[in-house]
Design a protein around this motif. Structure first.
Motif, PDB file in Angstrom:
ATOM      1  N   GLU A 162       0.828  -1.196   0.000  1.00 40.33           N
ATOM      2  CA  GLU A 162       0.000   0.000   0.000  1.00 40.33           C
ATOM      3  C   GLU A 162       0.866   1.251   0.000  1.00 40.33           C
ATOM      4  O   GLU A 162       1.897   1.323   0.677  1.00 40.33           O
ATOM      5  N   LYS A 164       1.135   4.777   1.230  1.00 41.89           N
ATOM      6  CA  LYS A 164       0.545   5.644   2.252  1.00 41.89           C
ATOM      7  C   LYS A 164       1.167   7.035   2.268  1.00 41.89           C
ATOM      8  O   LYS A 164       0.600   7.968   2.844  1.00 41.89           O
ATOM      9  N   TYR A 230      -3.271  -4.438  -4.190  1.00 45.79           N
ATOM     10  CA  TYR A 230      -3.656  -3.029  -4.105  1.00 45.79           C
ATOM     11  C   TYR A 230      -3.780  -2.451  -5.521  1.00 45.79           C
ATOM     12  O   TYR A 230      -2.802  -2.379  -6.268  1.00 45.79           O
ATOM     13  N   TYR A 231      -4.988  -2.050  -5.860  1.00 47.60           N
ATOM     14  CA  TYR A 231      -5.304  -1.579  -7.205  1.00 47.60           C
ATOM     15  C   TYR A 231      -5.721  -0.112  -7.116  1.00 47.60           C
ATOM     16  O   TYR A 231      -6.775   0.214  -6.556  1.00 47.60           O
ATOM     17  N   TYR A 232      -4.877   0.770  -7.662  1.00 48.26           N
ATOM     18  CA  TYR A 232      -5.068   2.213  -7.486  1.00 48.26           C
ATOM     19  C   TYR A 232      -5.743   2.871  -8.680  1.00 48.26           C
ATOM     20  O   TYR A 232      -5.460   2.539  -9.837  1.00 48.26           O
ATOM     21  N   SER A 233      -6.636   3.797  -8.366  1.00 42.69           N
ATOM     22  CA  SER A 233      -7.216   4.629  -9.420  1.00 42.69           C
ATOM     23  C   SER A 233      -6.145   5.521 -10.019  1.00 42.69           C
ATOM     24  O   SER A 233      -5.118   5.808  -9.392  1.00 42.69           O
ATOM     25  N   GLN A 296      -7.979  -4.855  -3.251  1.00 41.76           N
ATOM     26  CA  GLN A 296      -8.459  -3.626  -2.618  1.00 41.76           C
ATOM     27  C   GLN A 296      -8.286  -2.433  -3.553  1.00 41.76           C
ATOM     28  O   GLN A 296      -7.171  -2.159  -4.012  1.00 41.76           O
ATOM     29  N   HIS A 297      -9.388  -1.768  -3.846  1.00 42.49           N
ATOM     30  CA  HIS A 297      -9.299  -0.540  -4.632  1.00 42.49           C
ATOM     31  C   HIS A 297      -8.822   0.588  -3.736  1.00 42.49           C
ATOM     32  O   HIS A 297      -9.312   0.768  -2.618  1.00 42.49           O
ATOM     33  N   LYS A 298      -7.864   1.349  -4.220  1.00 42.20           N
ATOM     34  CA  LYS A 298      -7.304   2.456  -3.448  1.00 42.20           C
ATOM     35  C   LYS A 298      -7.185   3.705  -4.324  1.00 42.20           C
ATOM     36  O   LYS A 298      -7.130   3.620  -5.560  1.00 42.20           O
ATOM     37  N   VAL A 299      -7.160   4.842  -3.662  1.00 42.95           N
ATOM     38  CA  VAL A 299      -6.773   6.092  -4.320  1.00 42.95           C
ATOM     39  C   VAL A 299      -5.514   6.581  -3.629  1.00 42.95           C
ATOM     40  O   VAL A 299      -5.328   6.368  -2.425  1.00 42.95           O
ATOM     41  N   PHE A 300      -4.654   7.224  -4.385  1.00 49.78           N
ATOM     42  CA  PHE A 300      -3.427   7.730  -3.786  1.00 49.78           C
ATOM     43  C   PHE A 300      -3.759   8.836  -2.782  1.00 49.78           C
ATOM     44  O   PHE A 300      -4.660   9.652  -3.024  1.00 49.78           O
ATOM     45  N   PRO A 301      -3.056   8.885  -1.665  1.00 44.18           N
ATOM     46  CA  PRO A 301      -3.324   9.916  -0.662  1.00 44.18           C
ATOM     47  C   PRO A 301      -3.059  11.308  -1.215  1.00 44.18           C
ATOM     48  O   PRO A 301      -2.279  11.478  -2.159  1.00 44.18           O
TER      49      PRO A 301
END
Length: 358
Positions: A162, A164, A230-233, A296-301
Motif C-alpha cells: 500500500e 501511504k 492493491y489496485y489504485y485509481s 483492494q481498490h485504493k486512491v493515492f493519498p
C-alpha cells in the motif's frame, strides 16, 4: 458480435454507391501490411485492428486488404514507429508515447497526466485543433497519425504494498510509460517500460514492485490480481489514445476514395474500441471483485496526488520552454481543457455527484 456484423453490413450498404463509383475509377486491389504493438489475442487492442481491417475491406468492396502482424511475428512491439517510417510496414497500431525518445512531442497525443478525458480528448482532436498539431509533428518523419482508440480513464496500477506516503514511492520499481514515468522517476521511483507480454512474469519474479497497464478489462486477463492486491485509481492517463500510423508514401499511392475509406474505418474502429473498453472494464471489475475479494481498490493519498500534479506541471513547463512545438501542443491542450472541463463539471460530474447512491 452479431451487432457488430450488422453494423459492418450497414456500412457496406451505406457506401455501395461510393464503392461503385470507385470501381469505375480504379479496379486495382491494394494489399497493405499493419504491424501492431500488441499480441494477436490481446483483448480489445488486437480486436480494434481486426475491426479496422474488416471495415476497410468491406467498404472498398475488397479493394483494400490489410494483413495484420502482431508483436509475436515482427518481434518489435516498440518498433512500430521505425517500421512504418521505413516502409517495412504500411500501417501501424501502437501508442505514440512509446516513442518519446525518438519523437518527444508525440507523447502528448496519447495523454497527459491530469489532462483531458477520452470525450474531451476526441473533441480536442477533431474540433479543437489536435489533428492539425499531430500532422505537424508526424509529417516531417514521412508519417500520418490518426486516433486509434481510447482506453478511457486508466487505473494507476497494481502494487504489492500500500502507498501511504511519498516515502513509499522511493526506490519502488515500477512499469509505467510516457510522461507519467518521468513524473514517477522524479519522485524516486525506478521506472521501466516493459512490453505487455512480459509484465506478469516481471511482477511475479519481483523484477518490478508495481505495474501500470490499462484497466480491469486488460488487467484481469493478465493475472496481476494474483500477485498484487492493491489496485489504485489513476491520475496519469485520464484518456489514453492509441494511434494508427500510416506511411505517407503508401497513403499518397492510394486513390482518394480509398484514403477516405481508411479515414472512416480508423475513426469508427477507434470509437468502437472506446465503447468496448468501457463495457469490458465494467464487466471485468465486477468479475474481479467476485473472484478475488482480497483485491483492494485504493486512491493515492492527497500528499502523493499533490506531488504528482506539481511534478507534472514542472516537467510540462520545462518541455514548453525548450521546444516551440511542445509549447504549442501543451498550450492547446491546456487552453482547451479550461473550456471543456467547465462543461464536463456541470454535466457529467454534477450528474454523478447529485445522483450518487450508496
Amino acid at each position: 458480435m452479431n451487432l457488430r456484423k450488422t453494423f459492418l453490413a450497414a456500412i457496406a450498404v451505406a457506401t455501395s454507391a461510393f464503392s461503385a463509383s470507385a470501381l469505375a475509377q480504379d479496379q486495382e486491389t491494394y494489399n497493405l501490411s499493419l504491424a501492431q504493438t500488441w499480441g494477436p489475442n490481446t483483448p480489445i487492442l488486437a480486436e480494434t485492428t481486426k475491426h479496422f481491417a474488416e471495415m476497410a475491406e468491406k467498404m472498398s468492396d475488397g479493394r483494400l486488404k490489410i494483413r495484420i502482424d502482431p508483436s509475436s511475428k515482427h518481434k518489435a512491439p516498440f518498433g512500430i514507429f521505425d517500421m512504418v517510417r521505413s516502409g517495412q510496414y504500411d500501417l501501424g497500431h501502437t501508442a505514440s508515447y512509446y516513442y518519446k525518445g525518438t519523437i518527444p512531442n508525440a507523447m502528448y497525443f496519447t495523454t497527459i497526466p491530469f489532462g483531458l478525458t477520452a470525450p474531451e480528448m476526441y473533441s480536442w482532436f477533431y474540433y479543437g485543433g489536435g489533428m492539425d498539431l499531430m500532422e505537424q509533428v508526424y509529417r516531417p518523419y514521412g508519417l500520418l497519425s490518426f486516433p486509434g482508440g481510447n482506453t478511457g480513464n486508466q487505473m494507476g496500477g497494481w502494487f504489492r504494498k500500500e502507498i501511504k506516503s511519498l516515502d513509499d514511492l522511493k526506490g519502488l520499481k515500477m512499469r509505467t510509460p510516457g510522461l507519467a514515468g518521468e513524473v514517477m522517476s522524479e519522485l524516486g521511483v525506478a521506472v521501466t517500460n516493459i512490453p505487455p507480454g512480459e509484465l506478469f512474469s516481471a511482477l511475479e519474479r519481483g523484477t518490478i514492485d508495481a505495474a501500470e497497464w490499462v484497466g480491469p478489462a486488460l488487467d484481469f486477463p493478465m493475472g496481476f490480481q494474483q500477485i498484487a492486491k492493491y489496485y489504485y485509481s489513476g491520475w496519469q492517463e485520464p484518456g489514453a489514445e492509441v494511434q494508427f500510423l500510416v506511411n505517407e508514401k503508401t497513403w499518397d499511392k492510394l486513390p482518394a476514395d480509398l484514403q477516405e475509406i481508411l479515414r472512416v474505418a480508423m475513426r469508427t474502429a477507434a470509437y468502437d474500441m472506446y465503447i468496448e473498453s468501457y463495457h469490458e472494464n465494467a464487466m471485468a471489475w465486477d468479475k474481479m471483485k467476485e473472484n478475488y475479494p482480497d483485491v483492494q481498490h485504493k486512491v493515492f493519498p492527497p500528499e502523493v496526488i499533490n506531488a504528482l500534479r506539481k511534478t507534472t506541471d514542472k516537467l510540462l513547463e520545462q518541455y514548453a520552454e525548450k521546444d516551440p512545438m511542445a509549447r504549442k501542443i501543451i498550450s492547446s491542450q491546456r487552453d482547451y481543457l479550461k473550456i471543456v472541463r467547465k462543461w464536463t463539471n456541470i454535466s457529467d460530474k454534477a450528474y454523478l455527484e447529485s445522483s450518487a447512491t450508496e
